[in-house]
Design a protein around this motif. Structure first.
Motif, PDB file in Angstrom:
ATOM      1  N   THR A  50       0.874  -1.176   0.000  1.00 25.42           N
ATOM      2  CA  THR A  50       0.000   0.000   0.000  1.00 25.42           C
ATOM      3  C   THR A  50       0.908   1.221   0.000  1.00 25.42           C
ATOM      4  OG1 THR A  50      -1.690  -1.204   1.227  1.00 25.42           O
ATOM      5  CG2 THR A  50      -1.820   1.208   1.245  1.00 25.42           C
ATOM      6  N   LYS A  52       1.981   5.266  -0.061  1.00 30.88           N
ATOM      7  CA  LYS A  52       1.603   6.583   0.476  1.00 30.88           C
ATOM      8  C   LYS A  52       2.580   7.608  -0.074  1.00 30.88           C
ATOM      9  CE  LYS A  52      -0.461   4.788   4.694  1.00 30.88           C
ATOM     10  NZ  LYS A  52      -1.847   5.069   4.423  1.00 30.88           N
ATOM     11  N   ASP A  53       2.112   8.855  -0.163  1.00 32.28           N
ATOM     12  CA  ASP A  53       2.993   9.936  -0.610  1.00 32.28           C
ATOM     13  C   ASP A  53       3.728  10.532   0.592  1.00 32.28           C
ATOM     14  OD1 ASP A  53       1.180  11.697   0.652  1.00 32.28           O
ATOM     15  OD2 ASP A  53       0.353  12.425  -1.236  1.00 32.28           O
ATOM     16  N   GLN A  55       3.255  13.093   2.292  1.00 36.57           N
ATOM     17  CA  GLN A  55       2.374  13.642   3.322  1.00 36.57           C
ATOM     18  C   GLN A  55       1.577  12.555   4.044  1.00 36.57           C
ATOM     19  OE1 GLN A  55       2.375  15.072   0.022  1.00 36.57           O
ATOM     20  NE2 GLN A  55       3.981  16.382   0.832  1.00 36.57           N
ATOM     21  N   GLY A  56       1.792  11.293   3.662  1.00 35.46           N
ATOM     22  CA  GLY A  56       1.097  10.185   4.298  1.00 35.46           C
ATOM     23  C   GLY A  56      -0.251   9.857   3.682  1.00 35.46           C
ATOM     24  N   LYS A  57      -0.576  10.481   2.564  1.00 34.82           N
ATOM     25  CA  LYS A  57      -1.855  10.239   1.897  1.00 34.82           C
ATOM     26  C   LYS A  57      -1.769   8.976   1.049  1.00 34.82           C
ATOM     27  CE  LYS A  57      -3.155  13.386  -1.054  1.00 34.82           C
ATOM     28  NZ  LYS A  57      -3.779  14.435  -1.875  1.00 34.82           N
ATOM     29  N   ASP A  58      -2.832   8.156   1.101  1.00 38.60           N
ATOM     30  CA  ASP A  58      -2.878   6.938   0.295  1.00 38.60           C
ATOM     31  C   ASP A  58      -2.777   7.262  -1.185  1.00 38.60           C
ATOM     32  OD1 ASP A  58      -3.092   5.139   2.378  1.00 38.60           O
ATOM     33  OD2 ASP A  58      -5.278   5.137   2.372  1.00 38.60           O
ATOM     34  N   VAL A  59      -1.945   6.482  -1.870  1.00 43.00           N
ATOM     35  CA  VAL A  59      -1.752   6.652  -3.305  1.00 43.00           C
ATOM     36  C   VAL A  59      -2.282   5.432  -4.054  1.00 43.00           C
ATOM     37  CG1 VAL A  59       0.041   6.929  -5.073  1.00 43.00           C
ATOM     38  CG2 VAL A  59       0.217   8.177  -2.944  1.00 43.00           C
ATOM     39  N   THR A  61      -2.432   0.783  -4.391  1.00 39.91           N
ATOM     40  CA  THR A  61      -1.831  -0.503  -4.055  1.00 39.91           C
ATOM     41  C   THR A  61      -1.144  -1.126  -5.269  1.00 39.91           C
ATOM     42  OG1 THR A  61      -3.882  -1.682  -4.525  1.00 39.91           O
ATOM     43  CG2 THR A  61      -3.518  -1.028  -2.240  1.00 39.91           C
ATOM     44  N   CYS A  95       9.622   2.607   4.611  1.00 39.62           N
ATOM     45  CA  CYS A  95       9.211   3.786   3.839  1.00 39.62           C
ATOM     46  C   CYS A  95       9.013   4.977   4.771  1.00 39.62           C
ATOM     47  CB  CYS A  95       7.905   3.501   3.091  1.00 39.62           C
ATOM     48  SG  CYS A  95       8.052   2.326   1.751  1.00 39.62           S
ATOM     49  N   ALA A 182       6.441   8.385  -3.725  1.00 40.17           N
ATOM     50  CA  ALA A 182       5.497   7.490  -3.052  1.00 40.17           C
ATOM     51  C   ALA A 182       6.225   6.191  -2.740  1.00 40.17           C
ATOM     52  CB  ALA A 182       4.281   7.226  -3.922  1.00 40.17           C
ATOM     53  N   GLY A 184       5.664   2.108  -0.620  1.00 41.40           N
ATOM     54  CA  GLY A 184       4.862   1.134   0.112  1.00 41.40           C
ATOM     55  C   GLY A 184       5.663  -0.114   0.387  1.00 41.40           C
TER      56      GLY A 184
END
Length: 188
Positions: A50, A52-53, A55-59, A61, A95, A182, A184
């Motif tokens: 999974t 993340k960028d 800033q911790g935002k989901d990008v 899978t 990460c 990004a 994961g």
């Protein structure tokens, strides 16, 4: 766009065969014998990362599925900047934002040079570039020939990293792919 990705995937899966020296049957027999002694990866084994960028935002899978001759890598990613971006499997399953340097270098257990265009390449973690449209969403399916899912789960694991720029497919060690945007960790 899909056709281009398919053509690149086809080229990446056939490049090793084109680069092999046919040699004589006697010259190739020992390699075949050695390969037969090693236990084959189990087809169907899977893993997932999974991403993340910074800033911790989901990008999105990325999934991995072992096949008889390599690993099928599939991804669904969002919120990426438009343009071409390198994506690689990296050698360490960590990460830490914002720069994701903790993921280490490209996954390269056989110690080759970077890039499918390098006569001394490719890293097992080298994958085709992503072509991200203006909406920031991309789906991809690529086949990583020769990669073994089991090898990604050594003592420190592995990660998937999306880079700021495209991979030029030959500059060692990173393909001149720029910063890491990004990341994961691959998990079973």
């Amino acid at each position: 766009m899909t056709i281009r990705a398919l053509l690149i995937a086809a080229a990446l899966t056939t490049t090793p065969a084109l680069a092999q020296d046919a040699g004589t049957p006697a010259a190739t027999a020992p390699a075949a014998t050695e390969a037969a002694k090693k236990p084959a990866p189990k087809p169907g084994e899977t893993a997932k990362a999974t991403l993340k960028d910074a800033q911790g935002k989901d990008v999105g899978t990325v999934t991995f599925e072992q096949g008889p001759a390599g690993v099928l890598v599939k991804g669904t990613l969002t919120n990426l900047p438009a343009g071409e971006h390198a994506i690689h499997i990296h050698e360490t399953g960590t990460c830490e934002a914002p720069d994701f340097k903790t993921a280490g270098g490209h996954f390269n257990p056989s110690k080759k040079q970077h890039g499918v265009m390098s006569p001394k390449g490719k890293h097992e973690g080298d994958l085709p570039n992503l072509y991200v449209p203006a909406d920031g969403k991309v789906q991809f399916d690529v086949f990583a020939q020769g990669l073994k899912l089991k090898s990604m789960f050594d003592k420190d694991g592995s990660a998937v990293v999306v880079h700021a720029k495209l991979d030029d497919y030959h500059t060692d060690p990173t393909g001149d792919a720029g910063g890491r945007i990004a990341c994961g960790v691959a998990e079973k």
